[in-house]
Design a protein around this motif. Structure first.
Motif, PDB file in Angstrom:
ATOM      1  N   VAL A  86     -17.468  -8.787  -5.077  1.00  0.00           N
ATOM      2  CA  VAL A  86     -16.565  -7.658  -4.955  1.00  0.00           C
ATOM      3  C   VAL A  86     -15.407  -7.591  -5.881  1.00  0.00           C
ATOM      4  O   VAL A  86     -15.068  -8.649  -6.492  1.00  0.00           O
ATOM      5  N   ARG A  87     -14.813  -6.347  -5.756  1.00  0.00           N
ATOM      6  CA  ARG A  87     -13.668  -6.131  -6.475  1.00  0.00           C
ATOM      7  C   ARG A  87     -12.508  -5.441  -5.572  1.00  0.00           C
ATOM      8  O   ARG A  87     -13.115  -4.437  -4.904  1.00  0.00           O
ATOM      9  N   ARG A  88     -11.259  -5.731  -5.871  1.00  0.00           N
ATOM     10  CA  ARG A  88     -10.107  -4.933  -5.123  1.00  0.00           C
ATOM     11  C   ARG A  88      -9.579  -4.152  -6.143  1.00  0.00           C
ATOM     12  O   ARG A  88      -9.112  -4.995  -7.205  1.00  0.00           O
ATOM     13  N   THR A  89      -9.133  -3.094  -5.656  1.00  0.00           N
ATOM     14  CA  THR A  89      -7.989  -2.039  -6.558  1.00  0.00           C
ATOM     15  C   THR A  89      -7.219  -1.537  -5.697  1.00  0.00           C
ATOM     16  O   THR A  89      -7.504  -1.110  -4.438  1.00  0.00           O
ATOM     17  N   ARG A  90      -6.049  -1.384  -5.866  1.00  0.00           N
ATOM     18  CA  ARG A  90      -5.028  -0.282  -5.217  1.00  0.00           C
ATOM     19  C   ARG A  90      -5.385   1.001  -5.526  1.00  0.00           C
ATOM     20  O   ARG A  90      -6.031   1.580  -6.198  1.00  0.00           O
ATOM     21  N   SER A  91      -5.306   1.658  -4.257  1.00  0.00           N
ATOM     22  CA  SER A  91      -5.505   3.117  -4.217  1.00  0.00           C
ATOM     23  C   SER A  91      -4.715   4.180  -5.034  1.00  0.00           C
ATOM     24  O   SER A  91      -3.270   3.565  -4.838  1.00  0.00           O
ATOM     25  N   SER A  92      -5.297   4.909  -5.497  1.00  0.00           N
ATOM     26  CA  SER A  92      -4.372   5.603  -6.568  1.00  0.00           C
ATOM     27  C   SER A  92      -3.675   6.881  -5.618  1.00  0.00           C
ATOM     28  O   SER A  92      -2.533   7.272  -6.076  1.00  0.00           O
ATOM     29  N   VAL A  97      -2.706   0.772   0.042  1.00  0.00           N
ATOM     30  CA  VAL A  97      -3.905   0.595   0.480  1.00  0.00           C
ATOM     31  C   VAL A  97      -4.874  -0.164  -0.510  1.00  0.00           C
ATOM     32  O   VAL A  97      -5.038   0.170  -1.908  1.00  0.00           O
ATOM     33  N   ILE A  98      -5.601  -1.162  -0.186  1.00  0.00           N
ATOM     34  CA  ILE A  98      -6.493  -2.020  -0.970  1.00  0.00           C
ATOM     35  C   ILE A  98      -7.843  -1.448  -0.867  1.00  0.00           C
ATOM     36  O   ILE A  98      -8.651  -1.662   0.048  1.00  0.00           O
ATOM     37  N   GLU A  99      -8.407  -0.831  -2.036  1.00  0.00           N
ATOM     38  CA  GLU A  99      -9.889  -0.483  -1.902  1.00  0.00           C
ATOM     39  C   GLU A  99     -10.783  -1.758  -2.445  1.00  0.00           C
ATOM     40  O   GLU A  99     -10.393  -2.282  -3.188  1.00  0.00           O
TER      41      GLU A  99
END
Length: 147
Positions: A86-92, A97-99
């Motif tokens: 998996v990968r985590r990114t911050r919501s734009s 929120v961590i997507e």
């Protein structure tokens, strides 16, 4: 309707709670054994499958749906990220929120991971008719709704 359990008829080893927990533990053990070759646990697989089937896409959603605290979810996501699943990114839209999404490696393994669960379920449900399985799922949904 009268209550199914009373002080006089209650036996811990015959309680629905015990039997559900025991069946769940046995199913989890079967899945864990099958997942050993993929370096994944049943708990991690629950996250993986929610992502693979588009049922969750944020760390908060995953924690809520899998009934775990955010700290435990962060640790499980750390492990899945280290393994490249998996990968985590911050919501734009909202930086709080961590997507979470499957990586290419995760997407490539999605069918195999789902097959592990399919095989485990079929193993534990052998001898049940389709009608019994449908009724069992209905019973469980009703218990959840009564919560």
């Amino acid at each position: 309707m009268s209550h199914p359990y009373t002080l006089k008829n209650f036996t811990p080893s015959e309680s629905i709670g015990y039997l559900l927990k025991r069946a769940g533990s046995q199913l989890s053990l079967t899945v864990d054994r099958a997942l050993a070759e993929f370096d994944m646990t049943h708990a991690q697989l629950s996250i993986f499958l929610r992502l693979a089937h588009g049922l969750s896409n944020t760390a908060a959603d995953l924690a809520r749906e899998l009934m775990t605290d955010t700290g435990a979810m962060t640790r499980m996501l750390d492990r899945l990220e280290e393994k490249g699943f998996v990968r985590r990114t911050r919501s734009s839209e909202d930086r709080r929120v961590i997507e979470v999404a499957l990586t290419v490696k995760g997407v490539q393994l999605a069918d195999q991971m789902t097959q592990v669960v399919v095989d485990a379920m079929n193993h534990h449900l052998r001898g049940f008719s389709a009608a019994e399985i449908a009724q069992f799922k209905d019973f469980l949904r009703r218990m959840v709704a009564n919560s």
